[in-house]
Enzyme design. Sequence first.
Site, PDB file in Angstrom:
ATOM      1  N   HIS A 198       0.817  -1.222   0.000  1.00 34.53           N
ATOM      2  CA  HIS A 198       0.000   0.000   0.000  1.00 34.53           C
ATOM      3  C   HIS A 198       0.850   1.271   0.000  1.00 34.53           C
ATOM      4  O   HIS A 198       0.301   2.374  -0.144  1.00 34.53           O
ATOM      5  CB  HIS A 198      -0.914   0.041   1.222  1.00 34.53           C
ATOM      6  CG  HIS A 198      -1.981  -0.996   1.223  1.00 34.53           C
ATOM      7  ND1 HIS A 198      -2.856  -1.177   0.167  1.00 34.53           N
ATOM      8  CD2 HIS A 198      -2.331  -1.926   2.161  1.00 34.53           C
ATOM      9  CE1 HIS A 198      -3.687  -2.170   0.456  1.00 34.53           C
ATOM     10  NE2 HIS A 198      -3.382  -2.643   1.648  1.00 34.53           N
TER      11      HIS A 198
ATOM     12  N   ASP B  62      -3.200 -10.412  -2.185  1.00 31.93           N
ATOM     13  CA  ASP B  62      -3.709  -9.873  -0.935  1.00 31.93           C
ATOM     14  C   ASP B  62      -5.152  -9.422  -1.179  1.00 31.93           C
ATOM     15  O   ASP B  62      -5.486  -8.954  -2.268  1.00 31.93           O
ATOM     16  CB  ASP B  62      -2.854  -8.686  -0.507  1.00 31.93           C
ATOM     17  CG  ASP B  62      -3.190  -8.146   0.866  1.00 31.93           C
ATOM     18  OD1 ASP B  62      -2.426  -8.393   1.808  1.00 31.93           O
ATOM     19  OD2 ASP B  62      -4.224  -7.459   0.992  1.00 31.93           O
TER      20      ASP B  62
ATOM     21  N   HIS C  86      -6.701  -6.903  -0.258  1.00 33.20           N
ATOM     22  CA  HIS C  86      -6.827  -5.462  -0.444  1.00 33.20           C
ATOM     23  C   HIS C  86      -6.067  -5.032  -1.704  1.00 33.20           C
ATOM     24  O   HIS C  86      -5.016  -5.596  -2.025  1.00 33.20           O
ATOM     25  CB  HIS C  86      -6.280  -4.719   0.778  1.00 33.20           C
ATOM     26  CG  HIS C  86      -6.940  -5.147   2.055  1.00 33.20           C
ATOM     27  ND1 HIS C  86      -6.279  -5.865   3.034  1.00 33.20           N
ATOM     28  CD2 HIS C  86      -8.212  -4.994   2.487  1.00 33.20           C
ATOM     29  CE1 HIS C  86      -7.116  -6.123   4.024  1.00 33.20           C
ATOM     30  NE2 HIS C  86      -8.290  -5.611   3.721  1.00 33.20           N
TER      31      HIS C  86
ATOM     32  N   ASP D 133      -5.111 -12.600   3.677  1.00 37.02           N
ATOM     33  CA  ASP D 133      -6.339 -12.028   4.216  1.00 37.02           C
ATOM     34  C   ASP D 133      -7.565 -12.289   3.343  1.00 37.02           C
ATOM     35  O   ASP D 133      -8.656 -11.833   3.659  1.00 37.02           O
ATOM     36  CB  ASP D 133      -6.183 -10.527   4.479  1.00 37.02           C
ATOM     37  CG  ASP D 133      -5.323  -9.812   3.474  1.00 37.02           C
ATOM     38  OD1 ASP D 133      -5.025 -10.409   2.418  1.00 37.02           O
ATOM     39  OD2 ASP D 133      -4.934  -8.666   3.726  1.00 37.02           O
TER      40      ASP D 133
END
Length: 368
Positions: free
Chosen positions: A142, A179, A181, A267
């Site tokens: 990120h 991931d 996200h 996740d």
Amino acid sequence: MATGFFWDERCFWHAGGNYAFTMPIGGLVQPLAAGGLPESPETKRRLKNLMDVTGLTAELAAQSAPEATREMLERVHPDSYLDEFKRVSDAGGGELGHHTPFAQGGFEIAAQSAGLAVGAVDAVASGQLENAYSLSRPPGHHCLPDTPAGFCLLANIAIALEAARAKGLVNKVAVLDWDVHHGNGTEGIYYDRADTLTISLHQECNYPTTTGAITDRGRGAGEGFNINLPMHAGSGHTAYLHALDRVVIPALEAFQPDMIVVACGFDASVLDPLAQMMATAETFGAMTQKMKEAARRLCDGKLVLVHEGGYSEAYVPFCGHATIAALAGSATDAPDPWAESLALRQPSADFDNFLRQSIDRMAAQLDL
């Protein structure tokens, strides 16, 4: 050649400092562990411990690596960001924005985390190892050049790729981010470039809520070299494997990379508290096997996985063990204790068919 496993005890010592004290404490509010952050060391430490107990660690070329140097960091991050990060870290810790706190010494630990990724990419790119896993913490996907976010303080994968490029070890690299996200940081760093194909499979509108659209394909020289696959909540084992077969592998075949790097978050698992996906340990092992086979066909097996998210302390170790065992071609098993119950929680046949049709429509929109 062996499979490398890059880890360092110091990465487990990354902490959010006094972040919990920005929340109300006292009365009936019990103080939160890990500085109030869901990104704790336990998911990573328990993975390493499970590997030690089963004997998987002994089958790998387990090692640490030096911290990423200032020169390596500067290839991705501006001096202004690095200087402020170092200043706040030396002064006792804090945060640089976007609720991404760190304790004293956080700068050096983040450089160590990036250094593990650098070591893994370098060893595989130079032919010292067949493939490798970097147990990096804090994560990195990120982080933009001048902005931390989502627990990420340095862009670990980009730092590793640019270090390898500076040594002439790689040119074209594909980064697959599974991931849950959206990998907005990696996307942003390479959005204008044609030498890096970035692919993100993520839960639609989870985090960040304003990035990750399928229409974001890159800009300028990078047009067409960014692929986002925003997946529906509830996507499970067969949907994830279908996404790899229908979108990821065709995109890799068209790009013909020198190396494949996976931003490996766990996740998307059914037990993760920060998402609503239905992947299992079996899913992650199967996805790793597919990427291993693709790497053998496309780039002499050069494959590196770099740890990102995953917040179930109980389940991440089993997802990670299945992944690393598949990467190493190991028969050492850590049976998923929830496998039977989680199989009952997979999407129904009708919903799974809807999910796969949705992926097919997105593949057509991406001309794949």
